[in-house]
Write an enzyme that holds these catalytic residues in place. Sequence first.
Site, PDB file in Angstrom:
ATOM      1  N   HIS A   1       7.648  -3.820  -2.887  1.00 53.73           N
ATOM      2  CA  HIS A   1       6.954  -4.254  -1.668  1.00 53.73           C
ATOM      3  C   HIS A   1       5.653  -4.983  -2.003  1.00 53.73           C
ATOM      4  O   HIS A   1       5.349  -6.021  -1.435  1.00 53.73           O
ATOM      5  CB  HIS A   1       6.680  -3.041  -0.771  1.00 53.73           C
ATOM      6  CG  HIS A   1       5.967  -3.351   0.508  1.00 53.73           C
ATOM      7  ND1 HIS A   1       4.637  -3.724   0.550  1.00 53.73           N
ATOM      8  CD2 HIS A   1       6.385  -3.346   1.798  1.00 53.73           C
ATOM      9  CE1 HIS A   1       4.283  -3.944   1.825  1.00 53.73           C
ATOM     10  NE2 HIS A   1       5.326  -3.715   2.586  1.00 53.73           N
ATOM     11  N   GLY A   2       4.862  -4.401  -2.906  1.00 56.24           N
ATOM     12  CA  GLY A   2       3.672  -5.077  -3.407  1.00 56.24           C
ATOM     13  C   GLY A   2       2.378  -4.784  -2.663  1.00 56.24           C
ATOM     14  O   GLY A   2       1.301  -5.012  -3.214  1.00 56.24           O
ATOM     15  N   ASP A   3       2.463  -4.323  -1.429  1.00 56.93           N
ATOM     16  CA  ASP A   3       1.222  -4.059  -0.674  1.00 56.93           C
ATOM     17  C   ASP A   3       1.445  -2.892   0.287  1.00 56.93           C
ATOM     18  O   ASP A   3       1.085  -2.936   1.461  1.00 56.93           O
ATOM     19  CB  ASP A   3       0.815  -5.318   0.096  1.00 56.93           C
ATOM     20  CG  ASP A   3      -0.616  -5.247   0.635  1.00 56.93           C
ATOM     21  OD1 ASP A   3      -1.434  -4.491   0.067  1.00 56.93           O
ATOM     22  OD2 ASP A   3      -0.924  -5.943   1.616  1.00 56.93           O
ATOM     23  N   LEU A   4       2.057  -1.830  -0.257  1.00 54.79           N
ATOM     24  CA  LEU A   4       2.458  -0.714   0.606  1.00 54.79           C
ATOM     25  C   LEU A   4       1.325   0.299   0.716  1.00 54.79           C
ATOM     26  O   LEU A   4       1.073   1.071  -0.195  1.00 54.79           O
ATOM     27  CB  LEU A   4       3.722  -0.077   0.019  1.00 54.79           C
ATOM     28  CG  LEU A   4       4.563   0.788   0.943  1.00 54.79           C
ATOM     29  CD1 LEU A   4       4.878   0.070   2.250  1.00 54.79           C
ATOM     30  CD2 LEU A   4       5.847   1.196   0.263  1.00 54.79           C
TER      31      LEU A   4
END
Length: 310
Positions: A190-193
């Site tokens: 996701h990278g920005d959870l």
Amino acid sequence: MPVTIPEDLLAQRSLGADWSAWLDRLPRLAADLLEEWHLRPTGPSRHGHCSLVVPVTDADGVPGALKVTFDGDEESQHEGLALQRWGGDGAVRLRRADPRRRALLLDWLPGPDLADAWDVEACEVVGALYGRLHVPPLPQLASLASYVGRWLDELDGLGRDLPVPRRYVEQALSLGPDLLADAPEPVVVHGDLHYANVMADDAGEWHAIDPKPMVGDPHYEPAPMLWKRMEELTGPLAVGSLRDGLRRRFHALVDAGGLDEARARDWVVVRMVVNAGWTVQDARAAGRGLEPDEQDWITRCIAITKAVQD
Ligand SMILES: Nc1ncnc2c1ncn2[C@@H]1O[C@H](COP(=O)(O)OP(=O)(O)O)[C@@H](O)[C@H]1O
Ligand SMILES: [Mg+2]
């Protein structure tokens, strides 16, 4: 009802000509999308750092969220692709997309998000989402390795004069390549959870929103759950030390996410030192020293690096 552009989003004009140009186009862009997709705005717009989110109903009266993102934001370029891949499992369902205009029609999530949930419970929710989001890779997505390689070079290039203990910098520089060299099967990350990027639907089920998707090691994911909402771990309501609070979160994420503890810890170290390096890099690029809030952020990055290892 015309689309309102929130003041705070308009203030992003100060970030440069590309931002101004997008903000100039935005009212028209939103109006065109509403017309073409047969949507009707139903309330005041929301926004994040680089997007406008308009609550709408479609031609059948079904509520949705029209999200239009700043076209200069490289990280969120493939947001729609990742959401489509997840198909509503663990993430908000995507109903329609126009990648060229950076526009998405999403299911409406009434919320709340996880910003006000007990932090350890929030970590359990997010850890449980990892398993659903970390699916086999998509060829279009950039690899985590391509980013991390560049970040470590930049960190190395900052030289020895950094307001971060040298042993942590050395550690990040050596752990990074090791993590990439013996990485597990790559997945969509996701990278920005973090807390504000997880929202409840009307049945109370949690869904991720706002991915900055990449392909790589799932153990990359936890760090933002540690660095967000850190102030409450030291405030008057805090239970135990900052270190205890961070470790409670970390272990909840690792347990609920079925992650390997050592790998997850090493990624936190790499990410926090890289974060601190970026802050120094930005100040140097602007030709000035660190401002108090930047100094404070670096102190927090160091505290997290230390807490997960002690
Ligand atoms: N599907 C949705 N339903 C309801 N509100 C949403 C939805 N998606 C986003 N929002 C609202 O818009 C805000 C910004 O959206 P987000 O996707 O997080 O963009 P950003 O990348 O700018 O942070 C969110 O914090 C949330 O309040
Ligand atoms: Mg967001």
